[in-house]
Design an enzyme around this catalytic site. Structure first.
Site, mmCIF file in Angstrom:
data_model
loop_
_atom_site.group_PDB
_atom_site.id
_atom_site.type_symbol
_atom_site.label_atom_id
_atom_site.label_comp_id
_atom_site.label_asym_id
_atom_site.label_seq_id
_atom_site.Cartn_x
_atom_site.Cartn_y
_atom_site.Cartn_z
ATOM 1 N N ASP A 88 4.405 -0.545 -6.956
ATOM 2 C CA ASP A 88 3.149 -0.915 -7.618
ATOM 3 C C ASP A 88 2.001 -0.146 -6.987
ATOM 4 O OD1 ASP A 88 1.641 -2.591 -9.481
ATOM 5 O OD2 ASP A 88 0.802 -3.535 -7.690
ATOM 6 N N ARG A 140 0.867 -1.177 0.000
ATOM 7 C CA ARG A 140 0.000 0.000 0.000
ATOM 8 C C ARG A 140 0.908 1.232 0.000
ATOM 9 N NH1 ARG A 140 -3.306 -2.889 -1.530
ATOM 10 N NH2 ARG A 140 -5.384 -3.353 -0.712
ATOM 11 N N GLU A 143 -2.550 7.366 -5.096
ATOM 12 C CA GLU A 143 -2.930 6.689 -6.345
ATOM 13 C C GLU A 143 -4.412 6.829 -6.682
ATOM 14 O OE1 GLU A 143 -1.755 2.594 -5.212
ATOM 15 O OE2 GLU A 143 -3.834 2.039 -5.504
ATOM 16 N N HIS A 180 -0.635 -0.483 -9.690
ATOM 17 C CA HIS A 180 -1.397 -1.436 -8.857
ATOM 18 C C HIS A 180 -1.850 -2.649 -9.677
ATOM 19 C CE1 HIS A 180 -3.503 -1.356 -4.735
ATOM 20 N NE2 HIS A 180 -3.379 -2.600 -5.127
#
Ligand code: NAI
Length: 331
Positions: free
Chosen positions: A258, A234, A263, A295
């Site tokens: 990622d 996260r 985001e 993600h």
């Protein structure tokens, strides 16, 4: 049960419909759940949401007014749901606790290898008919020390893969299972020791109040010069501004992400025709030793199938008035 499926992406539409096979009436909504979109759930009994949907108190109150009784997450993490408020309102919440730790672990290692062996730069060069090798030197993973923060389902798979490479493994977890030291050939250490001794550091903890900014200036200062830092968990596990300083000073030699703390409203969406407003991610993208994916660590066919099947099962269990083993409750 009639279900408003928020944040439905093209990649999951057919799989969800096939998994439901008529058991539930799925209303597929591309928009994420938010105060602005919550009315789209009118007439439904349940909503299904993804990682960046907003299930905060204000949204839950509206869902309750609309008669929503169930929320089924198509994710493992549930930091975007105000569980205490859901509980107070009598809205049951279920998640997909495990759909493929392999998918996330393998993407984690893909980031490590792509960064180390400069695969993106190499690919672009070859496509430009430039077959030179200068600037592409990597390092042997064999013999390097990798530190795993959070030795749960995903962290353990990462450990197994890195053992295969011949890495020395360190791990930190508030619930260290001593059997894992032998099984995975690793040593449990505290996070300070892990930061001091690791050549590669990878994050696999959930986002909680304790883990927010677990990687910050103090921890970066402890790390080896040129450390590789990977975050597929996260975004807010790392303080992005501190990490940018770490990149500028060359303390951090490689960064693979990622996930990103801001985001929401960015990842999973096409902003290619707009002016990027987020100066922090814009700065990150200027570093040649930073690799960002939006993600996608979970995105394998196996994981999507498991997510769809478990989501439909969670709905069926709720529809039958039973309680689900995948229910998220306040501790
Ligand atoms: P898990 O619950 O099996 O493991 C998490 C581990 O972190 C546990 O062993 C726990 O004790 C440990 N932990 C908790 N607080 C800690 C702390 N302060 N320091 C060190 N360790 C701590 O979870 P799993 O399945 O391994 O997933 C980990 C995270 O990966 C999820 O919470 C989610 O945020 C993220 N994730 C990301 C995906 C992606 O597509 N990028 C997909 C799926 C999960």
């Amino acid at each position: 049960m009639k279900v408003a499926v928020f944040s439905t992406h093209l990649f999951e539409k057919t799989i969800l419909q096939q998994a439901s096979n008529g058991k539930h009436e799925l209303v597929l909504i591309p928009a994420p759940l938010s105060v602005a979109s919550v009315m789209l759930a009118q007439g439904c009994e349940a909503v299904s949401i993804f990682v960046n949907d907003d299930a905060s108190e204000a949204v839950l109150q509206k869902l309750n007014e609309l008669g929503i009784r169930y929320i089924v997450l198509r994710s493992a993490g549930y930091n975007n749901v105000d569980i205490a408020t859901a509980d107070k309102l009598g809205i049951k919440v279920a998640r997909v606790p495990e759909y493929s730790p392999y998918a996330v672990a393998e993407h984690t290692v893909a980031l490590m290898l792509a960064l180390n062996r400069k695969l993106i730069k190499a690919h672009n060069r070859v496509h430009d008919s430039n077959f030179t090798l200068d600037g592409l030197t990597g390092f042997d993973m064999h013999g390097k020390t990798a530190g795993i923060i959070g030795l749960g389902k995903i962290g353990r798979v990462v450990a197994k893969i890195l053992t295969g490479f011949g890495c020395h493994l360190l791990a930190t977890d508030p619930y260290p299972n001593p059997n894992l030291e032998k099984e995975l050939n690793l040593s449990f250490v505290d996070i300070d020791t892990l930061c001091l001794r690791s050549d590669i550091i990878t994050l696999h903890t959930p986002l909680t109040e304790e883990t927010k900014y677990i990687i910050n200036k103090k921890r970066i200062d402890q790390m080896k010069k040129g450390v590789m830092l990977i975050n597929t968990s996260r975004g807010a596990l790392i303080n992005t501004r501190d990490v940018i300083e770490g990149l500028k000073s060359c303390k951090i030699g490689y960064l693979g992400l990622d996930v990103y703390e801001e985001e929401k409203g960015l990842f999973f969406e096409d902003h290619s025709t707009e002016i990027l407003q987020d100066d922090v991610i814009a700065r990150l993208m200027t570093f040649p030793n930073v690799l960002i994916t939006s993600h996608q660590a979970f995105l394998t066919d196996t994981a999507l199938q498991n997510i769809a099947d478990t989501t439909i099962d969670n709905l069926s269990v709720f529809a039958a008035g039973k309680s689900s083993p995948n229910e998220v409750k306040i501790h």
